[in-house]
Design a protein around this motif. Structure first.
Motif, PDB file in Angstrom:
ATOM      1  N   GLU A 235       0.826  -1.204   0.000  1.00  0.00           N
ATOM      2  CA  GLU A 235       0.000   0.000   0.000  1.00  0.00           C
ATOM      3  C   GLU A 235       0.865   1.261   0.000  1.00  0.00           C
ATOM      4  O   GLU A 235       0.594   2.214  -0.734  1.00  0.00           O
ATOM      5  CB  GLU A 235      -0.938  -0.011   1.211  1.00  0.00           C
ATOM      6  N   THR A 236       1.908   1.246   0.820  1.00  0.00           N
ATOM      7  CA  THR A 236       2.794   2.406   0.901  1.00  0.00           C
ATOM      8  C   THR A 236       3.522   2.627  -0.417  1.00  0.00           C
ATOM      9  O   THR A 236       3.641   3.764  -0.901  1.00  0.00           O
ATOM     10  CB  THR A 236       3.817   2.210   2.032  1.00  0.00           C
ATOM     11  N   PHE A 237       4.016   1.529  -1.002  1.00  0.00           N
ATOM     12  CA  PHE A 237       4.718   1.631  -2.275  1.00  0.00           C
ATOM     13  C   PHE A 237       3.794   2.161  -3.371  1.00  0.00           C
ATOM     14  O   PHE A 237       4.172   3.058  -4.137  1.00  0.00           O
ATOM     15  CB  PHE A 237       5.266   0.266  -2.672  1.00  0.00           C
ATOM     16  N   HIS A 238       2.591   1.625  -3.451  1.00  0.00           N
ATOM     17  CA  HIS A 238       1.655   2.069  -4.494  1.00  0.00           C
ATOM     18  C   HIS A 238       1.307   3.544  -4.311  1.00  0.00           C
ATOM     19  O   HIS A 238       1.232   4.300  -5.296  1.00  0.00           O
ATOM     20  CB  HIS A 238       0.383   1.222  -4.457  1.00  0.00           C
ATOM     21  N   ALA A 239       1.105   3.971  -3.068  1.00  0.00           N
ATOM     22  CA  ALA A 239       0.795   5.371  -2.812  1.00  0.00           C
ATOM     23  C   ALA A 239       1.948   6.277  -3.247  1.00  0.00           C
ATOM     24  O   ALA A 239       1.728   7.352  -3.825  1.00  0.00           O
ATOM     25  CB  ALA A 239       0.486   5.575  -1.328  1.00  0.00           C
ATOM     26  N   ALA A 240       3.196   5.834  -3.003  1.00  0.00           N
ATOM     27  CA  ALA A 240       4.363   6.631  -3.406  1.00  0.00           C
ATOM     28  C   ALA A 240       4.448   6.740  -4.921  1.00  0.00           C
ATOM     29  O   ALA A 240       4.739   7.820  -5.465  1.00  0.00           O
ATOM     30  CB  ALA A 240       5.634   5.995  -2.845  1.00  0.00           C
ATOM     31  N   VAL A 241       4.187   5.628  -5.629  1.00  0.00           N
ATOM     32  CA  VAL A 241       4.196   5.667  -7.097  1.00  0.00           C
ATOM     33  C   VAL A 241       3.101   6.588  -7.608  1.00  0.00           C
ATOM     34  O   VAL A 241       3.329   7.424  -8.502  1.00  0.00           O
ATOM     35  CB  VAL A 241       4.006   4.239  -7.668  1.00  0.00           C
TER      36      VAL A 241
END
Length: 310
Positions: free
Chosen positions: A170-176
Motif C-alpha cells: 500500500e505504501t509503495f503504491h501510494a508513493a508511485v
C-alpha cells in the motif's frame, strides 16, 4: 509508522529505493539450511525399512544446490547493495525489466492488479504501470523473453511491480501514484517547473520500507562491504527473528541426523532393519557353509572313485 516517515514517503522530491539486493539475499539465506536438512535426511537411513525414506542421489543434488546457493548469497552480500526498484522525480527504475529509466511522462496509467505465473495457487497483488506499445518496445530492447509476472506487451503494455520482491504494497503504491500525479503527463507544467531541486532533503532511511535519498542518487553502494570471513556473521546478524529460528531449527535437525549417523541414537525402524540385516547375513553364512560342505563331500567322493578305478 512514525509521522516523519509518512512525510518522507509523500514528499515527491525524494528518491525512494526498494528491494535491495542484500535484503533479497538475506531473505533466501535461511532456506538454504532447510535444503541442507532435507538433503541429509534423504541420504540418511532414518525412517524404517531400507529405501522407504532414502534417496541418496536426490539428497546429494539438493545438498549441492543448497551449498551453491549459500556461495551465491555470500557473494551477493559482499557486493554493493543495489536497489532493484527506485522512485525519483525523473521516473521509475525497475531493474528486473530494464536498466533504463521509465519517465513519468511515458506512464499512461497507474493502478493495482493481480498477476500469477503457471502453477501458482494464488495471484499476487502488484502495482501496474501502463505504457505505450512503442515505449515498451524501446524499454525491453533486445530482451525477447520477459516473465508474464513482470510485464506484458500489447497496444497498451503493462509493467508489474513487483511480483518477485517483498514490498510494503500500500505504501509503495501510494508513493508511485503521488509521483505520477506530480510528474506524469497529466501534471501541470508550472507545478513541475516551480519545484526547487536544490531544496531536496538529505539522505534519510525509513525503517523497514526504503532508503530516501537526495535527487540523482539511484544506488545505495555506500554501505561497507563485509570481509569474506564476516560474510556469514553479517547474514546472521541482519536476519529477522523468524529467519534465525528457521536456521536454528535446521541446524538442530542436522545435528540430530549426524548423531544418528554416528550411532548416538537409533529409531525402532533402524533397529528392526539391522536385526533383519543380521538375520540375512547369518542365513547367507549358513548357505555358504552348506555349499562348502557339499563341495568338500563331492570332492572326497570323486577322489574315492578315482582311486577305485585306477
Amino acid at each position: 509508522m512514525p509521522p516523519e516517515a509518512s512525510h518522507d514517503l509523500s514528499d515527491v522530491d525524494r528518491t525512494l529505493e526498494f528491494a535491495h539486493t542484500r535484503a533479497a539475499a538475506q531473505q533466501f539465506f535461511p532456506y538454504t539450511f532447510v535444503g541442507l536438512l532435507v538433503g541429509l535426511f534423504l541420504m540418511s537411513p532414518v525412517g524404517g525399512v531400507a529405501g522407504s525414506a532414502r534417496n541418496p542421489l536426490l539428497g546429494a543434488v539438493i545438498i549441492a544446490l543448497s551449498l551453491g546457493m549459500i556461495a551465491l548469497l555470500a557473494h551477493r552480500t559482499r557486493q554493493p547493495d543495489v536497489a532493484r526498484i527506485v522512485l525519483s522525480r525523473d521516473g521509475v527504475l525497475f531493474r528486473d525489466l530494464s536498466e533504463r529509466l521509465i519517465p513519468w511522462r511515458e506512464i499512461l496509467k497507474v493502478d493495482v492488479t493481480r498477476v500469477s505465473k503457471p502453477g501458482d495457487l494464488l495471484s499476487e497483488e502488484v502495482t501496474q504501470l501502463v505504457v505505450s506499445k512503442a515505449f515498451f518496445r524501446e524499454l525491453k530492447a533486445d530482451r525477447w523473453l520477459i516473465p508474464s509476472v513482470i510485464a506484458r506487451g500489447g497496444d497498451a503494455s503493462a509493467i508489474y511491480i513487483s511480483y518477485f520482491h517483498t514490498l510494503p504494497r500500500e505504501t509503495f503504491h501510494a508513493a508511485v501514484l503521488e509521483r505520477w500525479r506530480a510528474f506524469g503527463p497529466q501534471a501541470e507544467g508550472v507545478r513541475q517547473s516551480d519545484r526547487s531541486i536544490s531544496s531536496a532533503p538529505s539522505r534519510h532511511v525509513v525503517p523497514g520500507l526504503a532508503a530516501a535519498t537526495p535527487r540523482g542518487n539511484t544506488q545505495s553502494g555506500s554501505a561497507p562491504l563485509p570481509a569474506i570471513g564476516d560474510t556469514f556473521v553479517a547474514l546472521l546478524k541482519t536476519a529477522s527473528l523468524r529467519h534465525r529460528l528457521v536456521i536454528g531449527l535446521a541446524c538442530v535437525g542436522m545435528a540430530i541426523l549426524f548423531a544418528n549417523h554416528f550411532g548416538l541414537w537409533t529409531t525402532a525402524g533402524q533397529i528392526r532393519e539391522r536385526e533383519e540385516a543380521a538375520k540375512l547375513e547369518a542365513w547367507k553364512r549358513d548357505i555358504d557353509a552348506s555349499c562348502k560342505a557339499t563341495e568338500e563331500e563331492r570332492r572326497r567322493w570323486q577322489e574315492r572313485m578315482d582311486r577305485a578305478f585306477r
